[in-house]
Design a protein around this motif. Structure first.
Motif, PDB file in Angstrom:
ATOM      1  N   VAL A  17     -27.999   9.774  65.688  1.00 49.94           N
ATOM      2  CA  VAL A  17     -28.570   8.514  65.815  1.00 49.94           C
ATOM      3  C   VAL A  17     -29.961   9.135  66.317  1.00 49.94           C
ATOM      4  O   VAL A  17     -30.035   9.915  66.995  1.00 49.94           O
ATOM      5  CB  VAL A  17     -28.109   7.642  67.181  1.00 49.94           C
ATOM      6  CG1 VAL A  17     -28.977   6.489  67.154  1.00 49.94           C
ATOM      7  CG2 VAL A  17     -26.711   7.189  66.738  1.00 49.94           C
ATOM      8  N   THR A  18     -31.006   8.626  65.447  1.00 52.85           N
ATOM      9  CA  THR A  18     -32.382   8.943  65.690  1.00 52.85           C
ATOM     10  C   THR A  18     -33.186   8.122  66.835  1.00 52.85           C
ATOM     11  O   THR A  18     -32.867   6.768  66.668  1.00 52.85           O
ATOM     12  CB  THR A  18     -33.222   9.016  64.359  1.00 52.85           C
ATOM     13  OG1 THR A  18     -32.584   9.899  63.513  1.00 52.85           O
ATOM     14  CG2 THR A  18     -34.639   9.195  64.615  1.00 52.85           C
ATOM     15  N   VAL A  19     -33.675   8.814  67.846  1.00 52.48           N
ATOM     16  CA  VAL A  19     -34.509   8.003  68.796  1.00 52.48           C
ATOM     17  C   VAL A  19     -36.007   8.180  68.341  1.00 52.48           C
ATOM     18  O   VAL A  19     -36.434   9.156  68.723  1.00 52.48           O
ATOM     19  CB  VAL A  19     -33.950   8.556  70.258  1.00 52.48           C
ATOM     20  CG1 VAL A  19     -34.774   7.689  71.334  1.00 52.48           C
ATOM     21  CG2 VAL A  19     -32.422   8.267  70.505  1.00 52.48           C
ATOM     22  N   MET A  20     -36.524   7.007  68.036  1.00 54.53           N
ATOM     23  CA  MET A  20     -37.801   7.146  67.704  1.00 54.53           C
ATOM     24  C   MET A  20     -38.667   6.581  69.033  1.00 54.53           C
ATOM     25  O   MET A  20     -38.200   6.239  70.168  1.00 54.53           O
ATOM     26  CB  MET A  20     -37.939   5.959  66.682  1.00 54.53           C
ATOM     27  CG  MET A  20     -37.178   6.226  65.387  1.00 54.53           C
ATOM     28  SD  MET A  20     -37.496   7.416  64.480  1.00 54.53           S
ATOM     29  CE  MET A  20     -39.203   7.229  63.789  1.00 54.53           C
ATOM     30  N   GLN A  21     -39.927   6.649  68.729  1.00 61.57           N
ATOM     31  CA  GLN A  21     -41.079   6.399  69.665  1.00 61.57           C
ATOM     32  C   GLN A  21     -40.447   4.980  70.380  1.00 61.57           C
ATOM     33  O   GLN A  21     -40.517   4.077  69.504  1.00 61.57           O
ATOM     34  CB  GLN A  21     -42.315   6.232  69.360  1.00 61.57           C
ATOM     35  CG  GLN A  21     -42.890   7.591  69.264  1.00 61.57           C
ATOM     36  CD  GLN A  21     -44.534   7.877  68.810  1.00 61.57           C
ATOM     37  OE1 GLN A  21     -45.089   6.832  68.656  1.00 61.57           O
ATOM     38  NE2 GLN A  21     -45.134   8.902  68.468  1.00 61.57           N
ATOM     39  N   GLY A  22     -40.539   4.757  71.637  1.00 67.23           N
ATOM     40  CA  GLY A  22     -40.427   3.379  72.187  1.00 67.23           C
ATOM     41  C   GLY A  22     -38.858   2.923  72.128  1.00 67.23           C
ATOM     42  O   GLY A  22     -38.423   1.938  72.481  1.00 67.23           O
ATOM     43  N   ASP A  23     -38.115   4.024  71.837  1.00 69.34           N
ATOM     44  CA  ASP A  23     -36.513   3.641  71.980  1.00 69.34           C
ATOM     45  C   ASP A  23     -35.741   4.371  72.920  1.00 69.34           C
ATOM     46  O   ASP A  23     -36.060   5.373  73.725  1.00 69.34           O
ATOM     47  CB  ASP A  23     -36.056   4.402  70.656  1.00 69.34           C
ATOM     48  CG  ASP A  23     -35.271   3.626  69.707  1.00 69.34           C
ATOM     49  OD1 ASP A  23     -34.868   2.404  69.963  1.00 69.34           O
ATOM     50  OD2 ASP A  23     -34.877   4.099  68.480  1.00 69.34           O
ATOM     51  N   VAL A  24     -34.526   3.591  73.260  1.00 68.89           N
ATOM     52  CA  VAL A  24     -33.769   3.959  74.203  1.00 68.89           C
ATOM     53  C   VAL A  24     -32.183   3.696  73.669  1.00 68.89           C
ATOM     54  O   VAL A  24     -32.089   2.686  73.095  1.00 68.89           O
ATOM     55  CB  VAL A  24     -33.982   3.073  75.318  1.00 68.89           C
ATOM     56  CG1 VAL A  24     -32.808   3.226  76.176  1.00 68.89           C
ATOM     57  CG2 VAL A  24     -35.095   2.975  76.117  1.00 68.89           C
ATOM     58  N   ARG A  25     -31.359   4.871  73.735  1.00 73.09           N
ATOM     59  CA  ARG A  25     -30.347   4.746  73.182  1.00 73.09           C
ATOM     60  C   ARG A  25     -29.171   5.483  74.250  1.00 73.09           C
ATOM     61  O   ARG A  25     -29.375   6.286  75.012  1.00 73.09           O
ATOM     62  CB  ARG A  25     -30.142   5.631  72.067  1.00 73.09           C
ATOM     63  CG  ARG A  25     -30.893   5.235  70.875  1.00 73.09           C
ATOM     64  CD  ARG A  25     -30.448   4.002  70.361  1.00 73.09           C
ATOM     65  NE  ARG A  25     -31.425   3.565  69.238  1.00 73.09           N
ATOM     66  CZ  ARG A  25     -31.191   2.791  68.342  1.00 73.09           C
ATOM     67  NH1 ARG A  25     -29.921   2.404  68.267  1.00 73.09           N
ATOM     68  NH2 ARG A  25     -31.898   2.322  67.513  1.00 73.09           N
TER      69      ARG A  25
END
Length: 185
Positions: A17-25
């Motif tokens: 899963v890619t975590v992009m800018q502004g993302d939370v996983r």
């Protein structure tokens, strides 16, 4: 919630899963591997080893300027750190058991404001204020990083991207005098 298994898994079983800018996983699944690429941005990787839950965020800037007011912006660390902690608590983590890894915070452009340094300092001070143990970090410098994190186990791999492979910054020519026109594209 998925429980951890002692059974070894092959790399082909991984769910990336890619975590992009502004993302939370956040995940409890031992097959999940979160990944991101960072320059001046910072990624915080938090995990609770007892609950088997962890997560990653990716923030662009530490805090909004005071002139911005009270609006929420997902690009700021102050918001994304709280989101990461709250999401992990919702999955059964306890703040007192959380461990952290921090990555990124490079200053890629010489002669520019040290945004990476400000991001790294913010992340460290946030963890200190919240009493979350910082287990490992790779912050600062001038190179980009690739981070892969297995949240359920708290395992991290951080690789520096070779400067020759990173895209070169190109100056953009701007008109000397503005006539007040706006160009939309």
């Amino acid at each position: 919630m998925t429980s951890l298994s002692d059974k070894p898994r092959s790399p082909s079983d991984a769910i990336r899963v890619t975590v992009m800018q502004g993302d939370v996983r956040v995940s409890t699944d031992p097959r999940v591997e979160l990944g991101t690429v960072l320059g001046s941005c910072v990624a915080a990787c938090l995990f609770d080893p007892i609950a088997g839950v962890g997560g990653m965020n990716h923030f662009l800037l530490a805090e909004p300027p005071a002139s911005q007011g009270g609006g929420v912006d997902v690009h700021y660390g102050v918001y994304l750190m709280e989101m990461l902690i709250n999401d992990m608590l919702a999955w059964g983590a306890m703040k007192t058991r959380m461990k952290a890894h921090l990555y990124g915070g490079a200053n890629l452009r010489t002669g520019m404001k040290a945004i990476g340094t400000a991001n790294a300092e913010f992340a460290r001070s946030f963890l200190e204020r919240e009493r979350i143990s910082l287990m490992r970090h790779d912050l600062g410098g001038t190179g980009a990083r690739r981070v892969d994190f297995r949240p359920a186990q708290g395992q991290v791999r951080c690789r520096t991207v070779d400067a020759q492979l990173a895209p070169q910054e190109q100056a953009v020519a701007r008109p000397q005098v503005s006539n007040g026109d706006v160009e939309l594209f």
